[in-house]
Scaffold this motif. Sequence first.
Motif, short mmCIF file in Angstrom:
data_model
loop_
_atom_site.label_atom_id
_atom_site.label_comp_id
_atom_site.label_asym_id
_atom_site.label_seq_id
_atom_site.Cartn_x
_atom_site.Cartn_y
_atom_site.Cartn_z
N PRO A 278 0.83 -1.22 0.00
CA PRO A 278 0.00 0.00 0.00
C PRO A 278 0.85 1.26 0.00
O PRO A 278 1.57 1.54 0.96
N GLY A 279 0.79 2.01 -1.07
CA GLY A 279 1.62 3.20 -1.24
C GLY A 279 2.57 3.10 -2.40
O GLY A 279 3.11 4.11 -2.85
N SER A 280 2.79 1.89 -2.92
CA SER A 280 3.64 1.70 -4.09
C SER A 280 2.87 2.04 -5.36
O SER A 280 1.64 2.02 -5.38
N GLU A 281 3.62 2.30 -6.41
CA GLU A 281 3.02 2.55 -7.72
C GLU A 281 3.02 1.26 -8.54
O GLU A 281 3.93 0.44 -8.42
N ALA A 282 2.01 1.10 -9.38
CA ALA A 282 1.92 -0.08 -10.23
C ALA A 282 2.98 -0.03 -11.32
O ALA A 282 3.49 1.04 -11.67
N SER A 283 3.32 -1.18 -11.86
CA SER A 283 4.25 -1.27 -12.97
C SER A 283 3.63 -2.15 -14.05
O SER A 283 2.79 -3.00 -13.77
N GLY A 284 4.07 -1.95 -15.28
CA GLY A 284 3.59 -2.78 -16.37
C GLY A 284 3.90 -4.24 -16.14
O GLY A 284 3.08 -5.12 -16.41
N PHE A 285 5.09 -4.51 -15.61
CA PHE A 285 5.48 -5.89 -15.32
C PHE A 285 4.53 -6.52 -14.31
O PHE A 285 4.04 -7.63 -14.48
N GLY A 286 4.26 -5.77 -13.23
CA GLY A 286 3.38 -6.30 -12.20
C GLY A 286 1.98 -6.55 -12.70
O GLY A 286 1.33 -7.54 -12.34
N GLU A 287 1.48 -5.67 -13.54
CA GLU A 287 0.13 -5.84 -14.06
C GLU A 287 0.05 -7.06 -14.97
O GLU A 287 -0.95 -7.78 -14.98
N ARG A 288 1.12 -7.32 -15.73
CA ARG A 288 1.13 -8.51 -16.59
C ARG A 288 1.13 -9.78 -15.76
O ARG A 288 0.62 -10.81 -16.21
N ARG A 289 1.69 -9.72 -14.55
CA ARG A 289 1.71 -10.88 -13.67
C ARG A 289 0.48 -10.97 -12.79
O ARG A 289 0.36 -11.85 -11.94
N GLY A 290 -0.46 -10.07 -12.97
CA GLY A 290 -1.69 -10.10 -12.18
C GLY A 290 -1.57 -9.55 -10.79
O GLY A 290 -2.33 -9.91 -9.90
N LEU A 291 -0.60 -8.65 -10.58
CA LEU A 291 -0.37 -8.12 -9.24
C LEU A 291 -1.08 -6.81 -8.97
O LEU A 291 -1.23 -6.41 -7.82
N GLY A 292 -1.49 -6.13 -10.02
CA GLY A 292 -2.10 -4.81 -9.87
C GLY A 292 -3.59 -4.91 -9.64
O GLY A 292 -4.14 -6.02 -9.61
N PRO A 293 -4.23 -3.79 -9.52
CA PRO A 293 -3.72 -2.42 -9.55
C PRO A 293 -3.10 -2.01 -8.22
O PRO A 293 -3.07 -2.80 -7.27
#
Length: 312
Positions: A278-293
């Motif tokens: 909580p407080g971190s920014e999302a990354s394209g890599f993380g979103e591709r791995r299903g970690l976001g938003p």
Amino acid sequence: MFRQLIAAATRSFATSLNRATPMLLALSLLTAGTTASAWQKTEVSMRIGSMNRTATVYLPDVPSARDRWPVVMVLHPGFATGEDMARISRLHLQPGSENFVFVYPDGFRRSWNARECCGRAQARNIDDVGFLTRLADQIGTMVPTQSKMFVAGYSNGALMAYRLACDVPERLAAFSVYAGAPRLSTSTCSPARSVPLLHLHGELDAVAPLEGGESSIASAGTRVSVLNNIQWWSQMNGCARSQPSNFISRAQCTEYSGCRNGSQTLFCIYPGQGHYWPGSEASGFGERRGLGPARSDLNGGQHMIRFFEKYR
């Protein structure tokens, strides 16, 4: 994999800890970043059996300022290090942090043996309970500390925090976790005393889904229902009732109260939040791995410190 996520979320990455010393305890004192009080950033190396175990510790610059200091043991996620967790969570930089000593230990091969999921620590059955309790004892030889520690954990570190509360509840004053829930049952968890808990979770966490099910990360397997997990812990704590709580203004919180020995259980869900800290920014890599938003307007570390203050 998680290491890349951390780098993108925090925009910086820690250098490796110095593991060269074979001595029982090796200290290197550095000047850390400033908070309400100055810190000494200390690297600790402990020889346990055939292994060197390491940690980064933030000690008060003026240890005589209080009789005994409460220790916060902060456990990193899988594929990360204690130094990474310090940069991600910034627990030692939160309001009220000047009242604690902070320890960021390193797991075995970047993982914790939480009895389940994931990595080499579990596969090798590493005694992480023994390591962390001995580490807390060692910190007590460096600065006067309280007999019970606080524990904070993220993901795999959250599972390890639960294991400590199950296995050595007498060593914990309270614990707080984010984005991780273990399989709890009386066969694996029958603590002799209740332990206060603040569990934080993202509503859209696909790595550890609120209702359980397959994780978006294959190595994590099938995860248990976080909701059932909280109900189990509140019952173990002997809580008599539940009601909505405003503990975190930007989250949906439930307080389980009337518990044994004042051991409150708090469960807070961040709307619109995934598996990121909580407080971190999302990354394209993380979103591709299903970690976001992700929600950068949150501050998980601040909420944990506020909770620990209740039991200090």
